[in-house]
Motif scaffolding. Structure first.
Motif: not given
Length: 92
Positions: A18-36
């Motif tokens: 999630i930290e990597v996804a948020m570092g690339s510009g995604k929101t916390a909500q979207l990153a959490c959804k991708e991580a299930s």
């Protein structure tokens, strides 16, 4: 919906993902959804496991279990002591 339980290693891996996804510009909500996982779980886990490595997290959980076991033992022994004091005083 059944509750999933994750090992400390899995939790840390998801936090890093999630930290990597948020570092690339995604929101916390979207990153959490991708991580299930839910966003609430992410923030709770981040608070608990924030800067820990895999081995530290494993040791942390072991210490928590041991601490809970010791607290139960102390509570049981305190109760027994109180009962023995009461019986020895003969006030019943």
């Amino acid at each position: 919906m059944p509750r999933k339980s994750f090992t400390p290693e899995q939790i840390i891996a998801k936090l890093r993902l999630i930290e990597v996804a948020m570092g690339s510009g995604k929101t916390a909500q979207l990153a959490c959804k991708e991580a299930s996982i839910s966003e609430q779980s992410y923030y709770r886990w981040r608070k608990e496991y924030g800067g820990l490595q895999h081995d530290q997290a494993k040791r942390f959980k072991e210490l928590e279990r041991e601490n809970a076991r010791l607290r139960r033992l102390v509570a049981d022994l305190s109760l027994e002591k109180a009962m023995l004091k009461e019986v020895a005083s003969g006030n019943w």
